[in-house]
Design an enzyme around this catalytic site. Structure first.
Site, PDB file in Angstrom:
ATOM      1  N   PRO A 181       0.836  -1.213   0.000  1.00  0.00           N
ATOM      2  CA  PRO A 181       0.000   0.000   0.000  1.00  0.00           C
ATOM      3  C   PRO A 181       0.866   1.256   0.000  1.00  0.00           C
ATOM      4  CG  PRO A 181      -0.664  -1.533   1.743  1.00  0.00           C
ATOM      5  CD  PRO A 181       0.635  -2.029   1.191  1.00  0.00           C
ATOM      6  N   GLU A 182       0.649   2.104  -0.981  1.00  0.00           N
ATOM      7  CA  GLU A 182       1.347   3.389  -1.037  1.00  0.00           C
ATOM      8  C   GLU A 182       0.390   4.480  -0.541  1.00  0.00           C
ATOM      9  OE1 GLU A 182       4.431   4.004  -1.720  1.00  0.00           O
ATOM     10  OE2 GLU A 182       5.103   2.056  -2.441  1.00  0.00           O
ATOM     11  N   HIS A 195      -4.764 -14.662   9.536  1.00  0.00           N
ATOM     12  CA  HIS A 195      -4.018 -13.405   9.413  1.00  0.00           C
ATOM     13  C   HIS A 195      -4.779 -12.199   9.963  1.00  0.00           C
ATOM     14  CE1 HIS A 195      -1.135 -15.657   7.164  1.00  0.00           C
ATOM     15  NE2 HIS A 195      -1.971 -15.924   6.202  1.00  0.00           N
ATOM     16  N   ARG A 230       1.854 -10.742   6.181  1.00  0.00           N
ATOM     17  CA  ARG A 230       3.312 -10.728   6.364  1.00  0.00           C
ATOM     18  C   ARG A 230       3.753 -10.025   7.643  1.00  0.00           C
ATOM     19  NH1 ARG A 230       6.609  -9.713   0.955  1.00  0.00           N
ATOM     20  NH2 ARG A 230       8.251 -10.241   2.427  1.00  0.00           N
ATOM     21  N   ARG A 282      23.162  19.204  -3.085  1.00  0.00           N
ATOM     22  CA  ARG A 282      22.981  17.774  -2.817  1.00  0.00           C
ATOM     23  C   ARG A 282      23.443  16.950  -4.017  1.00  0.00           C
ATOM     24  NH1 ARG A 282      18.999  17.197   1.324  1.00  0.00           N
ATOM     25  NH2 ARG A 282      19.133  14.957   1.003  1.00  0.00           N
TER      26      ARG A 282
END
Ligand SMILES: [Zn+2]
Length: 275
Positions: free
Chosen positions: A2-3, A91, A115, A156
């Site tokens: 999931p983003e 789960h 997981r 940078r």
């Protein structure tokens, strides 16, 4: 994984069923996920009313006056709002029983995570959890713009893709979204962050906002899945221009997409469109 758009879609999916509801009880089927679950989750949270649900980066905060439950979905975490009589699977690690809305049945907020890279933590009132301290601005707010990226990047030498994925500069721009935004902005992901001009950072920030907003809007069509006990919510996939397309033709110019590794993450770009 999931983003940010999936986490925001989750927030929007569960919020109407949680805000204003009291948490009657919390059932933990494990003592830990990625980290141990603090005792406040079972000792303080029950009896509290959820006043608001906030997303910060990829964290969700269930705010109550006694403190906030801090949730992260990790790699495979899913939150759903379900009737309480659906038997937990192997789960399904956490259930929060919610008081029913007037005229409705009781429901549970169920956290499923095969997981177990997800987390359930606690933030005391008036404090900021250490995981949230030092985070940069939210990409979809006015606090994030190209000027900020340009100022922070001066001097940078790190690759601009790593700079964009650094949570200290802006939160929630994961590997896929960084690759796609850099393509849309025409910037070579390997370029040193300090050598990208202000004008190009303005374009990059606009593309980050556009792509994330589009993904969230598209995720809105899957909101009802958060009430569906069968399977996971339909996390959605972008129509990708470069990510995962090594060797395929660029959709703009036809040049084969190239792939390399930057900071141990796969990176895809078009050598013609991105300079
Ligand atoms: Zn191209």
């Amino acid at each position: 994984m999931p983003e940010l758009p999936e986490v925001e879609t989750t927030r929007r999916g569960i919020a109407p069923h949680l805000i204003g509801r009291r948490i009657v009880s919390v059932t933990l089927r494990r003592a830990d996920l990625r980290w141990p679950i603090p005792r406040e989750i079972t000792e303080v949270l029950p009896g509290q009313r959820i006043d608001d649900i906030e997303r910060r980066a990829k964290y969700l905060l269930l705010h109550t006056t006694a403190g906030s439950a801090l949730l992260h979905l990790g790699m495979t975490g899913v939150l759903r709002v379900l009737p309480p009589d659906i038997a937990p699977g192997v789960h399904d690690h956490v259930d929060m029983l919610l008081e029913p809305a007037p005229g409705e049945r009781e429901r549970i907020l169920r956290f499923t995570d095969p997981r177990r890279f997800g987390s359930l933590l606690w933030q005391a009132p008036g404090t900021t959890h250490e995981l949230l301290a030092g985070l940069g601005p939210e990409p979809l707010t006015d606090a994030f713009d190209g000027d900020l990226l340009w100022r922070r990047s001066r001097g940078r030498k790190a690759a601009v893709k790593l700079f964009l994925m650094d949570n200290a500069n802006v939160v929630g721009v994961g590997n896929i979204y960084a690759s796609e935004a850099l393509f849309a902005a025409g910037i070579d992901p390997r370029r040193a962050a300090g050598t990208v001009s202000r004008a190009r950072y303005l374009r990059l920030a606009a593309e980050v906002k556009r792509i994330l907003a589009w993904a969230i809007e598209r995720g809105g069509t899957t909101l009802r899945d958060f009430l569906n006990p069968d399977g996971a919510p339909g996390y959605f996939f972008l129509e990708l221009n470069v990510y995962g397309r090594e060797g395929e033709s660029c959709k703009v110019c036809g040049t084969p997409i190239r792939q390399t590794v930057i900071g141990q993450r796969s990176t895809f770009w078009c050598p013609h469109c991105q300079k």
